[in-house]
Scaffold this motif. Structure first.
Motif, PDB file in Angstrom:
ATOM      1  N   MET A  45       0.844  -1.202   0.000  1.00  9.09           N
ATOM      2  CA  MET A  45       0.000   0.000   0.000  1.00  9.09           C
ATOM      3  C   MET A  45       0.880   1.253   0.000  1.00  9.09           C
ATOM      4  O   MET A  45       0.548   2.251  -0.642  1.00  9.09           O
ATOM      5  N   ALA A  46       2.000   1.202   0.710  1.00 10.74           N
ATOM      6  CA  ALA A  46       2.904   2.360   0.734  1.00 10.74           C
ATOM      7  C   ALA A  46       3.505   2.573  -0.648  1.00 10.74           C
ATOM      8  O   ALA A  46       3.619   3.714  -1.128  1.00 10.74           O
ATOM      9  N   SER A  47       3.829   1.487  -1.338  1.00  8.77           N
ATOM     10  CA  SER A  47       4.453   1.665  -2.646  1.00  8.77           C
ATOM     11  C   SER A  47       3.414   2.109  -3.688  1.00  8.77           C
ATOM     12  O   SER A  47       3.702   2.920  -4.574  1.00  8.77           O
ATOM     13  N   VAL A  48       2.174   1.635  -3.542  1.00  8.08           N
ATOM     14  CA  VAL A  48       1.093   2.096  -4.429  1.00  8.08           C
ATOM     15  C   VAL A  48       0.865   3.606  -4.218  1.00  8.08           C
ATOM     16  O   VAL A  48       0.679   4.369  -5.168  1.00  8.08           O
ATOM     17  N   GLU A  49       0.912   4.028  -2.956  1.00  7.95           N
ATOM     18  CA  GLU A  49       0.682   5.441  -2.648  1.00  7.95           C
ATOM     19  C   GLU A  49       1.719   6.339  -3.348  1.00  7.95           C
ATOM     20  O   GLU A  49       1.372   7.350  -3.959  1.00  7.95           O
ATOM     21  N   GLN A  50       2.961   5.905  -3.278  1.00  8.20           N
ATOM     22  CA  GLN A  50       4.037   6.681  -3.917  1.00  8.20           C
ATOM     23  C   GLN A  50       3.838   6.768  -5.424  1.00  8.20           C
ATOM     24  O   GLN A  50       3.928   7.829  -6.027  1.00  8.20           O
ATOM     25  N   LEU A  51       3.536   5.603  -6.009  1.00  3.02           N
ATOM     26  CA  LEU A  51       3.344   5.550  -7.456  1.00  3.02           C
ATOM     27  C   LEU A  51       2.120   6.372  -7.871  1.00  3.02           C
ATOM     28  O   LEU A  51       2.129   7.055  -8.902  1.00  3.02           O
ATOM     29  N   LEU A  52       1.095   6.323  -7.051  1.00  5.39           N
ATOM     30  CA  LEU A  52      -0.135   7.077  -7.355  1.00  5.39           C
ATOM     31  C   LEU A  52       0.151   8.580  -7.387  1.00  5.39           C
ATOM     32  O   LEU A  52      -0.218   9.281  -8.340  1.00  5.39           O
TER      33      LEU A  52
END
Ligand code: FPP
Ligand code: MG
Length: 356
Positions: A45-52
């Motif tokens: 979820m943290a990596s999705v947030e960054q990419l988002l």
């Protein structure tokens, strides 16, 4: 995991989703597996947030990055990316593209919110000015449309079927919104119509998210079908809970203004049920609803909310929501008893807890 923990994880906008695993009834206790699941979900979820956040601002002309990044920066529950990641848990979850699929699902949601805030003439979202308030309607519509175009570009690079799914979902969202604005035709049953609108407006994107995750991870068709059915049912339950919360005695649960939809004349499920109620005890509420918010001389809003607090309509809407949650839980039955299944089950508790 308890429903309360999931609630807290989702309520904290960009929080990582820690502690979402719950033992599935009848399955052996798997603390190690659950701990790993929690850590994996947090990391992903943290990596999705960054990419988002990076994707939203990655516009061809950097002058518009604040516009296209605006709603993502404002936060949100990130429920759709969470569902993508949970869908992927039922197959080869580490396959390339799963996190991009999670970003794509959130982008469709954000795009629809840019447009929705223009349609609703909304001034704030997540406590901040909407894009339309800050940049005007024309820029806001174009910002949202760019995000949607970006989603299509991302979906084109994902598993076969992702692009078609993306297009089909946008189609259902827009049709749902158009149908809500237009209202039922004479002879169409208002409550049936409501469920059709809700299936398009809300459920389509939740079921798409689970399906994208499962497809990207290479899940078999039976798994995909179970997740889609779950998404369709919980989506409708979610919207029904929102409708009930709009009439709730306190604003604490939503942070939204109490009776906002009611004043805007939205025909939510409790309103439709109250209008159909032929019981004499519901006559005053029905008469006030039929007169409409225009007749506000004698505090129409306050009186309607008070009558709703004691009404059979809200109770009935709650029952219909629980029926949908039951259907969602049933849909999970063919899935293996993984921590992700426990999390999806707990999400049903979370929806129920919101109105409890
Ligand atoms: C929130 O509704 C909005 C939606 C669920 C979807 C709106 C869809 C469109 C405007 C169609 C455009 C779609 C795309 C893909 C560009 P709400 O007003 O009930 O909730 P709110 O209180 O969060 O605003
Ligand atoms: Mg709105």
């Amino acid at each position: 995991m308890t429903a309360q923990q999931l609630y807290e994880a989702l309520a904290d906008s960009r929080s990582v989703v820690a502690g979402v695993a719950a033992p599935v009834d009848g399955s052996p206790e798997l603390p190690g597996e659950e701990r790993e699941f929690d850590l994996r979900m947090s990391r992903r979820m943290a990596s999705v947030e960054q990419l988002l956040l990076a994707t939203c601002r990655d516009v061809p002309d950097p002058r518009f990055a604040d516009l296209t990044g605006h709603l993502a920066a404002g936060g949100g529950k990130r429920l759709r990316p969470l569902l993508v990641l949970l869908g992927a848990e039922f197959a080869d979850r580490e396959r390339a593209g799963v996190e991009r699929a999670a970003v794509a699902a959130e982008l469709v949601h954000l795009a629809s919110l840019y447009h929705d805030d223009v349609v609703d003439e909304a001034a704030t979202r997540h406590g901040a000015a909407t894009a339309n308030r800050r940049w005007g309607n024309r820029m806001a519509v174009l910002g949202g449309t760019w995000l949607l175009a970006r989603t299509a570009g991302m979906a084109a690079g994902l598993a076969p079927g992702a692009l078609a799914l993306n297009a089909e979902t946008a189609d259902r969202l827009v049709a749902g919104q158009l149908r809500e604005l237009a209202g039922p035709l004479p002879g169409e049953l208002p409550i049936e119509y409501y469920f059709q609108v809700t299936a398009g407006k809300t459920a389509a994107l939740l079921s798409m998210s689970l399906r994208m995750g499962a497809l990207q991870a290479g899940a078999p068709p039976e798994t995909v079908a179970a997740l889609v059915e779950y998404g369709e049912q919980i989506g409708i339950a979610f919207q029904t809970a929102d409708d009930i919360l709009d009439l709730a005695p306190s604003e604490a649960a939503t942070g939204k203004e109490r009776g906002k939809d009611l004043l805007a004349g939205v025909h939510s499920l409790p309103v439709l049920l109250a209008l159909e109620d032929r019981d004499p005890r519901g006559a005053r509420l029905r008469a006030l609803l039929e007169a409409g918010p225009g007749s506000r001389g004698e505090d129409w809003h306050g009186r309607v909310l008070d009558l709703f607090a004691r009404s059979r309509a809200v109770e009935r809407a709650g029952e219909l929501m629980h029926e949908r949650l039951e259907r969602a839980r049933k849909a999970l039955a063919p899935l293996p008893p993984l921590p992700a299944r426990g999390a999806l089950d707990a999400l049903c508790d979370f929806v129920a807890t919101r109105i409890a």
